[in-house]
Design a protein around this motif. Structure first.
Motif, PDB file in Angstrom:
ATOM      1  N   ALA A   1     -13.359  -3.663   3.651  1.00 37.99           N
ATOM      2  CA  ALA A   1     -13.797  -4.552   2.580  1.00 37.99           C
ATOM      3  C   ALA A   1     -12.950  -5.814   2.500  1.00 37.99           C
ATOM      4  CB  ALA A   1     -13.720  -3.809   1.254  1.00 37.99           C
ATOM      5  N   GLY A   2     -13.560  -6.855   1.957  1.00 38.19           N
ATOM      6  CA  GLY A   2     -12.796  -8.086   1.718  1.00 38.19           C
ATOM      7  C   GLY A   2     -12.966  -8.448   0.268  1.00 38.19           C
ATOM      8  N   GLY A   3     -12.826  -9.768  -0.071  1.00 42.31           N
ATOM      9  CA  GLY A   3     -13.140 -10.227  -1.413  1.00 42.31           C
ATOM     10  C   GLY A   3     -12.031 -10.000  -2.418  1.00 42.31           C
ATOM     11  N   THR A   4     -12.426 -10.121  -3.676  1.00 38.87           N
ATOM     12  CA  THR A   4     -11.446 -10.191  -4.756  1.00 38.87           C
ATOM     13  C   THR A   4     -10.588  -8.934  -4.877  1.00 38.87           C
ATOM     14  OG1 THR A   4     -13.198  -9.453  -6.198  1.00 38.87           O
ATOM     15  CG2 THR A   4     -12.706 -11.812  -6.213  1.00 38.87           C
ATOM     16  N   VAL A   5     -11.148  -7.747  -4.564  1.00 33.84           N
ATOM     17  CA  VAL A   5     -10.382  -6.520  -4.757  1.00 33.84           C
ATOM     18  C   VAL A   5      -9.165  -6.543  -3.830  1.00 33.84           C
ATOM     19  CG1 VAL A   5     -10.662  -4.051  -5.082  1.00 33.84           C
ATOM     20  CG2 VAL A   5     -12.689  -5.493  -4.862  1.00 33.84           C
ATOM     21  N   VAL A   6      -9.416  -6.939  -2.578  1.00 38.82           N
ATOM     22  CA  VAL A   6      -8.300  -7.030  -1.630  1.00 38.82           C
ATOM     23  C   VAL A   6      -7.304  -8.078  -2.112  1.00 38.82           C
ATOM     24  CG1 VAL A   6      -7.665  -7.697   0.715  1.00 38.82           C
ATOM     25  CG2 VAL A   6      -9.598  -6.181   0.342  1.00 38.82           C
ATOM     26  N   GLU A   7      -7.844  -9.177  -2.655  1.00 35.96           N
ATOM     27  CA  GLU A   7      -6.939 -10.235  -3.129  1.00 35.96           C
ATOM     28  C   GLU A   7      -5.974  -9.713  -4.188  1.00 35.96           C
ATOM     29  OE1 GLU A   7      -9.468 -13.513  -4.160  1.00 35.96           O
ATOM     30  OE2 GLU A   7      -9.981 -13.759  -2.032  1.00 35.96           O
ATOM     31  N   LYS A   8      -6.488  -8.804  -5.076  1.00 39.29           N
ATOM     32  CA  LYS A   8      -5.632  -8.215  -6.117  1.00 39.29           C
ATOM     33  C   LYS A   8      -4.486  -7.420  -5.482  1.00 39.29           C
ATOM     34  CE  LYS A   8      -8.393  -7.503 -10.253  1.00 39.29           C
ATOM     35  NZ  LYS A   8      -9.317  -6.521 -10.806  1.00 39.29           N
ATOM     36  N   VAL A   9      -4.856  -6.626  -4.453  1.00 33.33           N
ATOM     37  CA  VAL A   9      -3.826  -5.826  -3.775  1.00 33.33           C
ATOM     38  C   VAL A   9      -2.817  -6.759  -3.117  1.00 33.33           C
ATOM     39  CG1 VAL A   9      -3.395  -4.046  -2.062  1.00 33.33           C
ATOM     40  CG2 VAL A   9      -5.551  -4.063  -3.289  1.00 33.33           C
ATOM     41  N   VAL A  10      -3.333  -7.802  -2.477  1.00 33.42           N
ATOM     42  CA  VAL A  10      -2.447  -8.757  -1.797  1.00 33.42           C
ATOM     43  C   VAL A  10      -1.478  -9.358  -2.812  1.00 33.42           C
ATOM     44  CG1 VAL A  10      -2.382 -10.997  -0.611  1.00 33.42           C
ATOM     45  CG2 VAL A  10      -4.074  -9.280   0.064  1.00 33.42           C
ATOM     46  N   GLU A  11      -2.064  -9.721  -3.995  1.00 37.79           N
ATOM     47  CA  GLU A  11      -1.242 -10.327  -5.053  1.00 37.79           C
ATOM     48  C   GLU A  11      -0.086  -9.395  -5.421  1.00 37.79           C
ATOM     49  OE1 GLU A  11      -4.101 -12.469  -7.804  1.00 37.79           O
ATOM     50  OE2 GLU A  11      -2.732 -11.426  -9.191  1.00 37.79           O
ATOM     51  N   GLU A  12      -0.437  -8.108  -5.610  1.00 32.60           N
ATOM     52  CA  GLU A  12       0.579  -7.150  -6.048  1.00 32.60           C
ATOM     53  C   GLU A  12       1.615  -6.911  -4.938  1.00 32.60           C
ATOM     54  OE1 GLU A  12      -0.962  -3.895  -8.256  1.00 32.60           O
ATOM     55  OE2 GLU A  12       0.939  -2.809  -8.166  1.00 32.60           O
ATOM     56  N   LEU A  13       1.102  -6.804  -3.706  1.00 32.75           N
ATOM     57  CA  LEU A  13       2.043  -6.576  -2.590  1.00 32.75           C
ATOM     58  C   LEU A  13       2.971  -7.780  -2.436  1.00 32.75           C
ATOM     59  CD1 LEU A  13      -0.368  -4.928   0.022  1.00 32.75           C
ATOM     60  CD2 LEU A  13       1.639  -3.843  -0.993  1.00 32.75           C
ATOM     61  N   GLU A  14       2.384  -8.987  -2.579  1.00 31.82           N
ATOM     62  CA  GLU A  14       3.218 -10.185  -2.402  1.00 31.82           C
ATOM     63  C   GLU A  14       4.230 -10.319  -3.543  1.00 31.82           C
ATOM     64  OE1 GLU A  14       0.725 -12.826   0.769  1.00 31.82           O
ATOM     65  OE2 GLU A  14       0.543 -13.454  -1.329  1.00 31.82           O
ATOM     66  N   SER A  15       3.829  -9.804  -4.738  1.00 28.06           N
ATOM     67  CA  SER A  15       4.792  -9.867  -5.850  1.00 28.06           C
ATOM     68  C   SER A  15       5.966  -8.902  -5.604  1.00 28.06           C
ATOM     69  CB  SER A  15       4.112  -9.575  -7.192  1.00 28.06           C
ATOM     70  OG  SER A  15       3.791  -8.213  -7.241  1.00 28.06           O
ATOM     71  N   SER A  16       5.754  -7.908  -4.709  1.00 29.07           N
ATOM     72  CA  SER A  16       6.871  -7.010  -4.335  1.00 29.07           C
ATOM     73  C   SER A  16       7.709  -7.629  -3.218  1.00 29.07           C
ATOM     74  CB  SER A  16       6.341  -5.665  -3.840  1.00 29.07           C
ATOM     75  OG  SER A  16       5.506  -5.068  -4.769  1.00 29.07           O
ATOM     76  N   GLY A  17       7.370  -8.862  -2.826  1.00 30.22           N
ATOM     77  CA  GLY A  17       8.162  -9.563  -1.797  1.00 30.22           C
ATOM     78  C   GLY A  17       7.612  -9.377  -0.386  1.00 30.22           C
ATOM     79  N   PHE A  18       6.422  -8.726  -0.233  1.00 28.56           N
ATOM     80  CA  PHE A  18       5.849  -8.558   1.093  1.00 28.56           C
ATOM     81  C   PHE A  18       4.950  -9.741   1.432  1.00 28.56           C
ATOM     82  CE2 PHE A  18       5.907  -3.847  -0.276  1.00 28.56           C
ATOM     83  CZ  PHE A  18       7.214  -3.695   0.150  1.00 28.56           C
ATOM     84  N   GLN A  19       4.607  -9.832   2.727  1.00 25.28           N
ATOM     85  CA  GLN A  19       3.739 -10.920   3.185  1.00 25.28           C
ATOM     86  C   GLN A  19       2.457 -10.281   3.734  1.00 25.28           C
ATOM     87  OE1 GLN A  19       5.375 -12.898   6.571  1.00 25.28           O
ATOM     88  NE2 GLN A  19       4.396 -14.848   6.117  1.00 25.28           N
ATOM     89  N   CYS A  20       1.292 -10.753   3.284  1.00 26.78           N
ATOM     90  CA  CYS A  20       0.039 -10.109   3.724  1.00 26.78           C
ATOM     91  C   CYS A  20      -0.819 -11.032   4.582  1.00 26.78           C
ATOM     92  CB  CYS A  20      -0.774  -9.701   2.495  1.00 26.78           C
ATOM     93  SG  CYS A  20       0.066  -8.449   1.530  1.00 26.78           S
TER      94      CYS A  20
END
Ligand code: MEV
Length: 427
Positions: free
Chosen positions: A394-413
């Motif tokens: 899947a793509g779209g906004t749901v993945v973007e939310k996960v990316v946001e959270e992962l990036e807020s933990s200092g990871f790069q997506c």
């Protein structure tokens, strides 16, 4: 009465005169041989298309045509300088009418400092060589070629890769599944035209990382020659890159991994999605959409140390580790089968199965001692969104939310399509 010597002399003189007379007639007869050979040649980038449409073979003669292509140019010292680029002997009439697509057979080397920015002609010469009589020679001159004024450039790119299942265990003979992704590393190689500029150094500048490395070209050549002679597979298994491109990639792997399985350089060089086991490669044709969310945990790793750590654990616990490697082998084979299956299974079902197998693989990687707490954070974050099974497709906004959270933990997506082209070189 004539002496024996006198008679022998008369006989020899008569024989030589007759022979000379026959040769003169044979040579004169050349004038009645109406030879009208013609040829075409086309240069397409690095390809030559040649069509010699004439050949004359005597019923019992052994005429042949010698054809060669030369780069020709003028210097202040010599009006004609030739660098032979290709040649061939055409022995039979049946072989005289042909189209070939070749790159040059001999290297186009500037022996002095004469060619930079200069015009040169490409000339196709052909010589008809009869058994007796006059040799016939003709040529086609193609003008308007010029070598670049600056150093020559070669650009190349190679894709990154992901391993869907089987990393580490693949080093110990298990099956693994890997794919090229549509994120690339680009390299531009500048080749000095003048031999004295080539001071036997190859410099690699990694501008993004502000790093620079320099190697001796002769030492690199020695390494490549050594590796080629030791390599069992000599030709490209998937057909997209000459084997010469594979060799330096596998050398690099040895530096980074110590004892590599070969999966990384293979998938990066040849692209696609592959199943890999002990150097045997099977290209997988995916029957499901595959997009991946790749998370860079930014945790530094030393692949060599990790690979040797797994080997040491295998020495300490051979039976247990063999079971782990066998389990990974089964997981990889199942992942490969799901990716390829044409059965009437929904994409969601396939994704569920791949997800479950990946989770099992992750557990086995932990038992090999190669996981890290940051990976647990990634798994927890994606699980929280109950999205793990969707992340492959899947793509779209749901993945973007996960990316946001992962990036807020200092990871790069990164999101990436998988199974694309392998390494490519552009001259
Ligand atoms: C860890 C490893 O399995 C893959 C690294 O990308 C090493 C190898 O296969 O050479």
């Amino acid at each position: 009465m004539h002496s024996f010597g006198y008679r022998a002399n008369a006989l020899l003189t008569f024989a030589v005169t007759i022979l000379a007379f026959i040769c003169a007639i044979a040579s004169f007869s050349d004038n009645f041989s109406n030879q009208t050979p013609s040829a075409q040649i086309q240069i397409l980038s690095s390809l030559v298309i040649l069509n010699i449409n004439w050949f004359q073979k005597q019923p019992h003669g052994n005429d042949e045509v010698f054809a060669f292509v030369a780069a020709e140019y003028e210097t202040s010292k010599n009006s004609l300088n030739q660098v032979s680029l290709w040649d061939a002997i055409i022995p039979e009439k049946e072989e005289a009418n042909f189209w070939i697509q070749i790159s040059n057979k001999y290297r186009f080397i500037d022996q002095g400092h004469n060619l930079r920015g200069k015009d040169f002609n490409l000339t196709l010469h052909w010589h008809v060589m009869p058994k007796t009589g006059k040799m016939f020679a003709d040529k086609i001159v193609m003008s308007g070629y010029r070598l670049p004024n600056a150093n020559m450039e070669v650009k190349a790119r190679a894709p990154g890769k992901i391993i869907l299942a089987g990393e580490h265990a693949v080093v110990h003979g298990s099956t693994a599944v890997a794919a090229a992704i549509d994120l690339y590393t680009y390299v531009t190689l500048r080749l000095p035209l003048h031999s004295d500029e080539n001071n036997d150094r190859l410099t690699l500048q990694l501008k993004d990382l502000s790093l620079e490395f320099t190697w001796s070209v002769s030492r690199l050549k020695e390494g490549i020659a050594y590796d080629s002679s030791n390599r069992q597979r000599s030709s490209s298994p998937l057909g997209s890159l000459p084997s010469s491109g594979y060799t330096p990639a596998s050398l690099g792997e040895k530096i980074i991994h110590g004892k590599p399985s070969g999966i990384d350089n293979t998938v990066s060089a040849y692209g696609n999605i592959i199943k890999f086991c002990s150097g045997e490669i099977t290209r997988l044709k995916s029957n499901m959409p595959l997009r991946m969310l790749i998370t860079n945990t930014k945790v530094g790793r030393n692949t060599k140390a990790l690979v040797s750590g797994v080997s040491e654990r295998a020495v300490r616990h051979p039976e247990a580790m063999n079971s782990v490697f066998n389990a990974v082998d089964s997981i990889s084979k199942e992942v490969a089968a799901i990716i390829q299956t044409k059965d009437d299974i929904s994409v969601t079902e396939k994704e569920e199965s791949v997800k479950e197998l990946m989770e099992m693989n992750q557990g086995l990687l932990e038992s090999m001692g190669v996981s890290h707490s940051s990976i647990d954070t990634v798994i927890q974050t994606t699980l929280k969104h109950k999205l793990t099974s969707k992340l492959t497709g899947a793509g779209g906004t749901v993945v973007e939310k996960v990316v946001e959270e992962l990036e807020s933990s200092g990871f790069q997506c990164f999101t990436a399509s998988i199974g694309g082209k392998g390494a490519e070189i552009c001259f």
